[in-house]
Write a protein that holds these residues in place. Structure first.
Motif, PDB file in Angstrom:
ATOM      1  N   HIS A  88      20.155 -27.958   8.986  1.00 33.00           N
ATOM      2  CA  HIS A  88      20.501 -28.028   8.082  1.00 33.00           C
ATOM      3  C   HIS A  88      20.416 -26.663   6.743  1.00 33.00           C
ATOM      4  O   HIS A  88      21.759 -25.988   6.450  1.00 33.00           O
ATOM      5  CB  HIS A  88      20.973 -29.609   7.475  1.00 33.00           C
ATOM      6  CG  HIS A  88      21.620 -30.775   8.059  1.00 33.00           C
ATOM      7  ND1 HIS A  88      22.387 -30.784   9.314  1.00 33.00           N
ATOM      8  CD2 HIS A  88      21.272 -31.944   7.795  1.00 33.00           C
ATOM      9  CE1 HIS A  88      22.451 -31.833   9.151  1.00 33.00           C
ATOM     10  NE2 HIS A  88      22.017 -32.521   8.261  1.00 33.00           N
ATOM     11  N   ILE A 117      26.631 -42.049   1.230  1.00 38.04           N
ATOM     12  CA  ILE A 117      27.380 -40.664   1.067  1.00 38.04           C
ATOM     13  C   ILE A 117      26.878 -39.615  -0.113  1.00 38.04           C
ATOM     14  O   ILE A 117      27.105 -38.351   0.226  1.00 38.04           O
ATOM     15  CB  ILE A 117      29.137 -40.365   0.993  1.00 38.04           C
ATOM     16  CG1 ILE A 117      29.474 -41.543   2.368  1.00 38.04           C
ATOM     17  CG2 ILE A 117      30.034 -39.327   0.934  1.00 38.04           C
ATOM     18  CD1 ILE A 117      31.224 -41.513   2.239  1.00 38.04           C
ATOM     19  N   ASP A 159      26.132 -37.219   1.490  1.00 40.91           N
ATOM     20  CA  ASP A 159      26.088 -35.409   2.305  1.00 40.91           C
ATOM     21  C   ASP A 159      26.807 -34.778   1.096  1.00 40.91           C
ATOM     22  O   ASP A 159      27.453 -33.179   0.715  1.00 40.91           O
ATOM     23  CB  ASP A 159      27.834 -36.271   2.827  1.00 40.91           C
ATOM     24  CG  ASP A 159      26.808 -36.909   4.243  1.00 40.91           C
ATOM     25  OD1 ASP A 159      26.211 -36.228   4.801  1.00 40.91           O
ATOM     26  OD2 ASP A 159      27.551 -38.607   3.984  1.00 40.91           O
ATOM     27  N   ILE A 189      31.153 -33.040   7.523  1.00 39.28           N
ATOM     28  CA  ILE A 189      29.707 -33.463   7.541  1.00 39.28           C
ATOM     29  C   ILE A 189      30.775 -34.608   7.975  1.00 39.28           C
ATOM     30  O   ILE A 189      30.522 -35.505   7.787  1.00 39.28           O
ATOM     31  CB  ILE A 189      29.015 -33.637   6.387  1.00 39.28           C
ATOM     32  CG1 ILE A 189      28.922 -32.152   5.800  1.00 39.28           C
ATOM     33  CG2 ILE A 189      27.842 -34.591   6.327  1.00 39.28           C
ATOM     34  CD1 ILE A 189      28.102 -32.432   4.146  1.00 39.28           C
ATOM     35  N   ILE A 204      34.507 -35.229   5.065  1.00 46.25           N
ATOM     36  CA  ILE A 204      32.837 -36.360   4.944  1.00 46.25           C
ATOM     37  C   ILE A 204      33.364 -37.183   5.579  1.00 46.25           C
ATOM     38  O   ILE A 204      34.564 -37.922   5.478  1.00 46.25           O
ATOM     39  CB  ILE A 204      32.668 -36.758   4.076  1.00 46.25           C
ATOM     40  CG1 ILE A 204      31.760 -35.280   2.877  1.00 46.25           C
ATOM     41  CG2 ILE A 204      30.944 -37.416   4.491  1.00 46.25           C
ATOM     42  CD1 ILE A 204      31.168 -35.879   1.323  1.00 46.25           C
ATOM     43  N   ARG A 213      18.009 -34.213   3.536  1.00 42.97           N
ATOM     44  CA  ARG A 213      18.727 -33.443   3.810  1.00 42.97           C
ATOM     45  C   ARG A 213      18.051 -31.606   3.638  1.00 42.97           C
ATOM     46  O   ARG A 213      18.712 -31.362   4.435  1.00 42.97           O
ATOM     47  CB  ARG A 213      19.925 -33.554   3.917  1.00 42.97           C
ATOM     48  CG  ARG A 213      19.986 -34.991   4.919  1.00 42.97           C
ATOM     49  CD  ARG A 213      21.402 -35.952   5.146  1.00 42.97           C
ATOM     50  NE  ARG A 213      21.300 -37.529   5.606  1.00 42.97           N
ATOM     51  CZ  ARG A 213      22.331 -38.026   5.620  1.00 42.97           C
ATOM     52  NH1 ARG A 213      23.119 -37.899   5.308  1.00 42.97           N
ATOM     53  NH2 ARG A 213      22.441 -39.462   5.962  1.00 42.97           N
ATOM     54  N   ASN A 223      32.235 -40.465   8.039  1.00 43.60           N
ATOM     55  CA  ASN A 223      31.488 -41.409   7.507  1.00 43.60           C
ATOM     56  C   ASN A 223      31.626 -43.252   8.139  1.00 43.60           C
ATOM     57  O   ASN A 223      32.442 -43.676   7.679  1.00 43.60           O
ATOM     58  CB  ASN A 223      30.516 -41.910   6.023  1.00 43.60           C
ATOM     59  CG  ASN A 223      29.806 -40.556   5.392  1.00 43.60           C
ATOM     60  OD1 ASN A 223      30.192 -39.661   5.148  1.00 43.60           O
ATOM     61  ND2 ASN A 223      29.309 -41.564   5.422  1.00 43.60           N
ATOM     62  N   VAL A 244      26.592 -31.851  10.956  1.00 43.33           N
ATOM     63  CA  VAL A 244      27.178 -30.799   9.333  1.00 43.33           C
ATOM     64  C   VAL A 244      27.696 -29.342  10.276  1.00 43.33           C
ATOM     65  O   VAL A 244      26.843 -28.503  11.370  1.00 43.33           O
ATOM     66  CB  VAL A 244      26.402 -30.033   8.676  1.00 43.33           C
ATOM     67  CG1 VAL A 244      26.568 -29.346   7.837  1.00 43.33           C
ATOM     68  CG2 VAL A 244      25.185 -31.451   8.160  1.00 43.33           C
ATOM     69  N   CYS A 294      28.452 -38.457   9.747  1.00 44.96           N
ATOM     70  CA  CYS A 294      27.486 -39.018   9.794  1.00 44.96           C
ATOM     71  C   CYS A 294      27.337 -40.532   9.849  1.00 44.96           C
ATOM     72  O   CYS A 294      28.286 -41.158   8.827  1.00 44.96           O
ATOM     73  CB  CYS A 294      27.171 -39.433   7.825  1.00 44.96           C
ATOM     74  SG  CYS A 294      25.563 -39.877   7.371  1.00 44.96           S
ATOM     75  N   GLN A 300      24.470 -37.492  13.203  1.00 41.64           N
ATOM     76  CA  GLN A 300      24.491 -36.966  11.601  1.00 41.64           C
ATOM     77  C   GLN A 300      24.508 -35.453  12.298  1.00 41.64           C
ATOM     78  O   GLN A 300      23.373 -34.263  12.655  1.00 41.64           O
ATOM     79  CB  GLN A 300      22.921 -37.050  10.842  1.00 41.64           C
ATOM     80  CG  GLN A 300      22.526 -38.417  10.829  1.00 41.64           C
ATOM     81  CD  GLN A 300      22.860 -38.609   9.523  1.00 41.64           C
ATOM     82  OE1 GLN A 300      21.944 -38.123   8.364  1.00 41.64           O
ATOM     83  NE2 GLN A 300      24.229 -39.597   9.613  1.00 41.64           N
TER      84      GLN A 300
END
Length: 333
Positions: free
Chosen positions: A128, A172, A175, A148, A228, A122, A230, A242, A150, A240
Motif C-alpha cells: 500500500h 471502513i 479505507d 479499495i 470502496i 495500512r 466492503n 488497492v 476490503c 484486501q
C-alpha cells in the motif's frame, strides 16, 4: 531503550505487546488492563509488570510512551491524561465514535503540544505504501481513480458489534484514511454510500442496526473518483486490495497468501494457496513497521505517517457516509 506502558491487553493489545517486546528500541515496562487476569499474562509473555492502576505508568518519569490499545470509549481520556504528563502517545483507531469529543480533546491537549501517532496500520503496509510513493513520483501520471476492496473472512462477534460504531466507523474508517493518505492535499468533497444484507448474517447485523455489505463512492476536490467495496464476510479469506489508476497506467497492491507458490497438475493450472485469513496476519509486517515511526517520534520528534488530525478527518468521512445512507443522497464535505 524507550520505556513503554501498554494500556489494553486484549487480542490487539497482545499483538502490539509482542511487537514492542521484539523491537530493539522499546522496553515494554508496564501493562494495564481493566481485566487483571489479562494484564497478568504479560508478565509471563513479555516480562512486563502488570499494574492495577494505570496512573502508576503516567506518573513514572521513566515512561516515554503510553501505547493505547484499549477499547474505543477509553481512548480520549487516556490521551488527555497522557498529554498532561508529557508522554508520547500511540493510539489505536478510532480516536472515538463521537466527533465532538475528539474536537474538545484536541482543544484541551493543544497547550501540551503532544506527540501523537494514530494506529492506521495500512499506511505502513509495504504494498500500500509503494502505491503512495508511486503517486507522488507520478509513475502512473495524473491520479484519476482509487479502488479499495476490503472483505473480512467472517463477521466479528455480536458483543463487539454492539460497541464498534457500525461498518463505516469501525471497518471502513481504515479505507477512508488510506484514501486521504493517497490524495494528500486534495481533500474529499463528496461522499455517497449504500449498503445491503444478502446472506445468513443479515439477522446478526439487524440486531445492532448495522450492515454486512457496503459501497462508498467519494470524489476529491480535483475530481479523483474513489470507490470502496466492503463485506463483513468472505469465504476465501481476508480480501484486501488497492488499485490506483492514472493517465499513464495502473498499479495494484494485492492480497497476501500463505505461500506464493503455484501448482499445476492434471486437476488444474496455476493453483495458489489460500489468502491469509486474519487481519493480524495480513498486516503483520505493517503493525511492526509502524513502531519505527513511533521510535522516531520519541527520539527525533519526527512526525509519523498518521497523527491525531488524520484520526479526526477519517471519522468526518465515516459520519458523512452514515448521513448519505440515511438521507439517500450525496453528502458535501
Amino acid at each position: 531503550m524507550i520505556n513503554v506502558a501498554l494500556f489494553g491487553f486484549g487480542r490487539i493489545g497482545q499483538m502490539h505487546g509482542e511487537n514492542l517486546f521484539k523491537h530493539p528500541k522499546f522496553n515494554l515496562k508496564y501493562v494495564y488492563d481493566r481485566e487483571e487476569i489479562l494484564s497478568k499474562k504479560s508478565e509471563k509473555m513479555f516480562k512486563a509488570k502488570s499494574i492495577k492502576n494505570y496512573k502508576i505508568a503516567l506518573e513514572d518519569k521513566s515512561i516515554s510512551v503510553i501505547f493505547i490499545a484499549s477499547s474505543t470509549p477509553t481512548h480520549i481520556n487516556f490521551i488527555r491524561e497522557a498529554a498532561q504528563h508529557k508522554k508520547t502517545i500511540f493510539c489505536e483507531k478510532p480516536l472515538d465514535l463521537d466527533l465532538n469529543k475528539i474536537i474538545k480533546c484536541k482543544k484541551y491537549i493543544k497547550k501540551f503540544s503532544p506527540r501523537i501517532q494514530l494506529g492506521f496500520n495500512r499506511r505502513y503496509d509495504p504494498g500500500h505504501y509503494y502505491l503512495k510513493k508511486s503517486i507522488d513520483q507520478k509513475k502512473i501520471g495524473t491520479l484519476q481513480k482509487i479502488i479499495i476492496t476490503c472483505r473480512d473472512p467472517a463477521p466479528p462477534p455480536l458483543a463487539y458489534l454492539k460497541t464498534a460504531g457500525g461498518i463505516f466507523k469501525d471497518m471502513i474508517i481504515h479505507d477512508f484514511d488510506l484514501i486521504r493518505f493517497y490524495l494528500k492535499n486534495d481533500p474529499i468533497k463528496e461522499v455517497f454510500a449504500t449498503t445491503s444484507d444478502l446472506s445468513e448474517y443479515s439477522k446478526l447485523f439487524k440486531k445492532v442496526n448495522d450492515y454486512e455489505l457496503a459501497t462508498v463512492v467519494l470524489k476529491s476536490n480535483k475530481g479523483v473518483l474513489c470507490t470502496i467495496n466492503n463485506a463483513r464476510h468472505c469465504t476465501y479469506g481476508h480480501d484486501q486490495r488497492v488499485e490506483i489508476f492514472g493517465t499513464k497506467g495502473m498499479l495494484i497492491s494485492n492480497n497476501k497468501r500463505e505461500s506464493e507458490v503455484e501448482l499445476s497438475n492434471n486437476k488444474g493450472t496455476n493453483s495458489k494457496k489460500k489468502l491469509l485469513n486474519f487481519f493480524i496476519e495480513r498486516y503483520q509486517e505493517a503493525y511492526y513497521l509502524q513502531l519505527h515511526d513511533l521510535a522516531d517520534l520519541v527520539i527525533k520528534r519526527k512526525q509519523p505517517r498518521a497523527n491525531f488530525e488524520d484520526g479526526q478527518q477519517a471519522l468526518v468521512l465515516a459520519i458523512a457516509a452514515s448521513k448519505s445512507l440515511r438521507f439517500k443522497k450525496i453528502i458535501k464535505i
